[in-house]
Every structure is written in structure tokens, then in C-alpha cells.
Design an enzyme around this catalytic site. Sequence first.
Site, PDB file in Angstrom:
ATOM      1  N   ARG A 142      24.530  20.956 139.936  1.00 63.43           N
ATOM      2  CA  ARG A 142      23.477  21.936 140.006  1.00 63.43           C
ATOM      3  C   ARG A 142      22.983  22.376 141.499  1.00 63.43           C
ATOM      4  O   ARG A 142      21.983  22.462 141.773  1.00 63.43           O
ATOM      5  CB  ARG A 142      22.112  21.665 139.234  1.00 63.43           C
ATOM      6  CG  ARG A 142      22.530  21.386 137.896  1.00 63.43           C
ATOM      7  CD  ARG A 142      22.909  22.054 136.925  1.00 63.43           C
ATOM      8  NE  ARG A 142      23.477  21.675 135.799  1.00 63.43           N
ATOM      9  CZ  ARG A 142      24.455  21.362 135.422  1.00 63.43           C
ATOM     10  NH1 ARG A 142      25.729  21.899 136.301  1.00 63.43           N
ATOM     11  NH2 ARG A 142      25.053  20.825 134.332  1.00 63.43           N
ATOM     12  N   SER A 184      16.754  22.352 131.167  1.00 66.50           N
ATOM     13  CA  SER A 184      16.297  21.050 131.883  1.00 66.50           C
ATOM     14  C   SER A 184      15.325  21.294 132.917  1.00 66.50           C
ATOM     15  O   SER A 184      15.768  22.228 133.853  1.00 66.50           O
ATOM     16  CB  SER A 184      17.605  20.123 132.081  1.00 66.50           C
ATOM     17  OG  SER A 184      18.141  19.731 131.177  1.00 66.50           O
ATOM     18  N   GLU A 254      15.011  21.274 139.093  1.00 66.64           N
ATOM     19  CA  GLU A 254      16.085  22.047 138.952  1.00 66.64           C
ATOM     20  C   GLU A 254      15.590  23.622 138.801  1.00 66.64           C
ATOM     21  O   GLU A 254      16.294  24.423 139.433  1.00 66.64           O
ATOM     22  CB  GLU A 254      16.998  21.743 137.631  1.00 66.64           C
ATOM     23  CG  GLU A 254      18.132  22.508 137.448  1.00 66.64           C
ATOM     24  CD  GLU A 254      18.867  22.151 136.235  1.00 66.64           C
ATOM     25  OE1 GLU A 254      18.990  20.949 136.002  1.00 66.64           O
ATOM     26  OE2 GLU A 254      19.614  22.872 135.638  1.00 66.64           O
TER      27      GLU A 254
HETATM   28  C1  LIG Z   1      17.431  27.272 126.960  1.00 65.83           C
HETATM   29  C2  LIG Z   1      18.279  27.138 128.058  1.00 65.83           C
HETATM   30  C3  LIG Z   1      19.218  25.942 128.426  1.00 65.83           C
HETATM   31  C4  LIG Z   1      19.806  26.014 129.822  1.00 65.83           C
HETATM   32  N1  LIG Z   1      20.927  24.888 129.529  1.00 65.83           N
HETATM   33  C5  LIG Z   1      21.661  24.728 130.802  1.00 65.83           C
HETATM   34  C6  LIG Z   1      22.642  23.728 130.940  1.00 65.83           C
HETATM   35  O1  LIG Z   1      23.012  23.096 129.977  1.00 65.83           O
HETATM   36  N2  LIG Z   1      23.373  23.796 132.154  1.00 65.83           N
HETATM   37  C7  LIG Z   1      22.678  24.698 133.326  1.00 65.83           C
HETATM   38  O2  LIG Z   1      23.463  24.420 134.316  1.00 65.83           O
HETATM   39  N3  LIG Z   1      21.889  25.208 133.000  1.00 65.83           N
HETATM   40  C8  LIG Z   1      21.177  25.538 132.037  1.00 65.83           C
HETATM   41  N4  LIG Z   1      20.281  26.444 131.884  1.00 65.83           N
HETATM   42  C9  LIG Z   1      19.682  27.228 133.166  1.00 65.83           C
HETATM   43  C10 LIG Z   1      20.317  28.581 133.426  1.00 65.83           C
HETATM   44  O3  LIG Z   1      21.053  28.867 132.402  1.00 65.83           O
HETATM   45  C11 LIG Z   1      21.264  28.458 134.564  1.00 65.83           C
HETATM   46  O4  LIG Z   1      20.810  27.912 135.734  1.00 65.83           O
HETATM   47  C12 LIG Z   1      21.863  29.947 134.812  1.00 65.83           C
HETATM   48  O5  LIG Z   1      22.963  29.616 135.949  1.00 65.83           O
HETATM   49  C13 LIG Z   1      20.874  30.808 135.381  1.00 65.83           C
HETATM   50  O6  LIG Z   1      21.356  31.913 135.620  1.00 65.83           O
HETATM   51  P1  LIG Z   1      20.321  33.183 135.773  1.00 65.83           P
HETATM   52  O7  LIG Z   1      21.105  34.525 135.980  1.00 65.83           O
HETATM   53  O8  LIG Z   1      19.281  33.145 134.710  1.00 65.83           O
HETATM   54  O9  LIG Z   1      19.790  32.752 137.338  1.00 65.83           O
HETATM   55  P2  LIG Z   1      18.177  33.010 137.722  1.00 65.83           P
HETATM   56  O10 LIG Z   1      17.530  31.930 136.876  1.00 65.83           O
HETATM   57  O11 LIG Z   1      17.631  34.218 137.670  1.00 65.83           O
HETATM   58  O12 LIG Z   1      18.361  32.484 139.254  1.00 65.83           O
HETATM   59  C14 LIG Z   1      18.777  31.172 139.536  1.00 65.83           C
HETATM   60  C15 LIG Z   1      18.866  30.876 140.938  1.00 65.83           C
HETATM   61  O13 LIG Z   1      20.191  31.782 141.131  1.00 65.83           O
HETATM   62  C16 LIG Z   1      20.077  32.721 142.313  1.00 65.83           C
HETATM   63  N5  LIG Z   1      20.639  33.765 141.958  1.00 65.83           N
HETATM   64  C17 LIG Z   1      21.127  34.662 141.117  1.00 65.83           C
HETATM   65  N6  LIG Z   1      21.572  35.442 140.868  1.00 65.83           N
HETATM   66  C18 LIG Z   1      22.444  35.398 142.426  1.00 65.83           C
HETATM   67  C19 LIG Z   1      23.311  35.872 142.971  1.00 65.83           C
HETATM   68  N7  LIG Z   1      23.747  37.350 142.652  1.00 65.83           N
HETATM   69  N8  LIG Z   1      23.910  35.654 144.229  1.00 65.83           N
HETATM   70  C20 LIG Z   1      23.157  34.357 144.750  1.00 65.83           C
HETATM   71  N9  LIG Z   1      22.204  33.705 144.237  1.00 65.83           N
HETATM   72  C21 LIG Z   1      21.742  34.358 142.842  1.00 65.83           C
HETATM   73  C22 LIG Z   1      18.510  32.825 142.286  1.00 65.83           C
HETATM   74  O14 LIG Z   1      18.226  33.187 143.647  1.00 65.83           O
HETATM   75  C23 LIG Z   1      17.909  31.601 141.731  1.00 65.83           C
HETATM   76  O15 LIG Z   1      17.934  30.446 142.786  1.00 65.83           O
HETATM   77  C24 LIG Z   1      19.455  26.679 130.806  1.00 65.83           C
HETATM   78  C25 LIG Z   1      18.350  27.647 130.524  1.00 65.83           C
HETATM   79  C26 LIG Z   1      17.786  27.667 129.542  1.00 65.83           C
HETATM   80  C27 LIG Z   1      16.712  28.903 129.273  1.00 65.83           C
END
Ligand SMILES: Cc1cc2nc3c(=O)[nH]c(=O)nc-3n(C[C@H](O)[C@H](O)[C@H](O)COP(=O)(O)OP(=O)(O)OC[C@H]3O[C@@H](n4cnc5c(N)ncnc54)[C@H](O)[C@@H]3O)c2cc1C
Length: 262
Positions: A142, A184, A254
Site C-alpha cells: 500500500r 481497512s 492507510e
Molecule cells: C469497501 C472497501 C474495501 C476496500 N478494500 C481494499 C483492499 O482490499 N485493498 C486495497 O488495497 N484497498 C482497498 N480499499 C481502498 C481503495 O479501494 C483503494 O485504496 C483504491 O486504490 C482507492 O482508489 P480511489 O480512486 O478511490 O483513490 P482515492 O481514495 O480518491 O485516492 C487515494 C490516494 O490516491 C491518490 N491518487 C488518486 N488518483 C491519483 C492519480 N491519478 N495520480 C496520483 N495519485 C492519485 C490520491 O491523491 C490519494 O492519496 C477499499 C475501499 C473500500 C471502500
Amino acid sequence: MKTKLIDFSKYSSMGIGPSLEVAILDECSSDYKDHYLIGSCNNLLIGNNPPKLMLLSKKYDYIKIEDGVLKIGAATPSGKINSFCKKNNIANFEFLSHLPGKLGGLVYMNAGLKEYEIFNSLIDITTCDGVKKKEEIAYGYRYTDIDYPILEASFELTYGYSQEKVTMFKKMRSNQPSTPSAGSFFKNPEGDYAGRLIEAVGLKGKRVGDMEFSHEHANFLVNHGDGKFEDAIYLINEAQNRVKQEFGIDLECEVVILERNF
Ligand SMILES: Cc1cc2nc3c(=O)[nH]c(=O)nc-3n(C[C@H](O)[C@H](O)[C@H](O)COP(=O)(O)OP(=O)(O)OC[C@H]3O[C@@H](n4cnc5c(N)ncnc54)[C@H](O)[C@@H]3O)c2cc1C
């Protein structure tokens, strides 16, 4: 600069945050240097007074096969990537069937389930600072050291979509709450589990207002409806302080907390 009004209490997976004008990033420009880039907010806790925010435009929502390589725009949602891979019989992205986010957020977080991580088949990324090969990026659990907006990523193309893996990922999710959360909340410290530690200090099921360390899975900070940022912060501080006191372990978030006064 184009902007879009976003109500973060609806947009973010935690269901917390104010309504704000968010800048739309269509072309890289220094105008955006003081903005924080968001994806679909599945890993963010938005405070009442966050920094200026920006979002990639729809131009970056695409997925295609070019020169034997899979090229995905950073604004492409995980569900769309999984559907494309299923339709075209492409392997290694099945875990995205049960992982919310857009490609940019998935790569930035090196998101994954167990040993299945987005970096496994990554070749390179295109950012506002140019192309970076996987070997030039520091990454781990992560974590990545990417410090520019990701616009696109290229992946190795391997054929063989596995429906069995989709079933396996669904099963892995079965003990997790469906109440709104950001997944998480804390990273697992080496050799241990954040959920186990939160439970050991008596916070599993602890509820303040509508926020709770879920009674189903202690490392999920869930929102029962009208959860407040302040209540979330109270619980986060409580978990970090108690775990430090009892076990000497620093629980690292995280989920990224976006609040200028935090
Ligand atoms: C129910 C649930 C279950 C989940 N389970 C998991 C799991 O099993 N494993 C896991 O790894 N994660 C999990 N997550 C977390 C999440 O799905 C991941 O972290 C995912 O990658 C977030 O993507 P996002 O587009 O929503 O990013 P955001 O939440 O909008 O942003 C997250 C980070 O990414 C950066 N970011 C976003 N877009 C860009 C870009 N284009 N360039 C550079 N940086 C960028 C942001 O600045 C921020 O720091 C879960 C979330 C939920 C709600």
C-alpha cells in the site's frame, strides 16, 4: 480552470465531507500545483477544511490494447477495467471485481488483495512529469513514492480471465462489513494485524455518534449514516494511543486524512 461541485458526503465511500468546488485537470499545468488530486475517494477521509482538490477529466477514462500492451487511463474505474478484461479474456485484473477505485488511485496506493497487487503486471506509468518505468518507482505494501498526477499506466497483456479467482475474491470479502467505510483504515504493522490490535485494546464495536470500529471487522471504521469527521478523528486517535500504550506499536493510517487543521 474548470471546476465541478462535489458533495463529499455522497461522493466519498465513507460518506463524510462538505460540498466543494473541485478543479478538473484536463492538461498538466502549474496552476494545479497547490491542489491535491483525488480519484473516487475510496481511501480518503475528507475533513471540514481540506486543501484545494482536483480531479482528472473524463479524457483519462479509457482502456485499450496497443502494441500488445494494455493501456489504461488514470480516471478509469476498477469495475470498467474488470469488465473489459472479462470481455477480452485478459488475466491478472480479476481482483478489481471486488476493489473500488480509479486506476490512478489504485496505482498510487499499490492497491490489492493479499498477493494480488496492481503493481504485479505494471510496465510503466505516464505522469505530469513524463514516463516512469516500474523499476524507477519505489513501491511496497500500500505504498509508492509517486509524486506527480498519474495520467495513464501500461500493463503486460496476459490472456486467461479466471472466474474462479473472482469467486475467491468475493469469498475473501465475505467477512467484511457492507456499511460505508474506506476499507481497512490502518495498515497492518509487520507481523501483526491492525484489526487484532484494535480488538485487543477494546475498541472493536466502539461507536461514537454514527462512527464505529465495526463489530464485524475492527479495522473498518464504518459510518452508520450521519457520521462526523470529528467522531472519526476521536476514534482514530483513541486506537493509535491505546495500541501505542499497550503494545508500543505505531498504527499507521492507510486511509489518507485530508484536513488542513489536522
Ligand atoms: C469497501 C472497501 C474495501 C476496500 N478494500 C481494499 C483492499 O482490499 N485493498 C486495497 O488495497 N484497498 C482497498 N480499499 C481502498 C481503495 O479501494 C483503494 O485504496 C483504491 O486504490 C482507492 O482508489 P480511489 O480512486 O478511490 O483513490 P482515492 O481514495 O480518491 O485516492 C487515494 C490516494 O490516491 C491518490 N491518487 C488518486 N488518483 C491519483 C492519480 N491519478 N495520480 C496520483 N495519485 C492519485 C490520491 O491523491 C490519494 O492519496 C477499499 C475501499 C473500500 C471502500
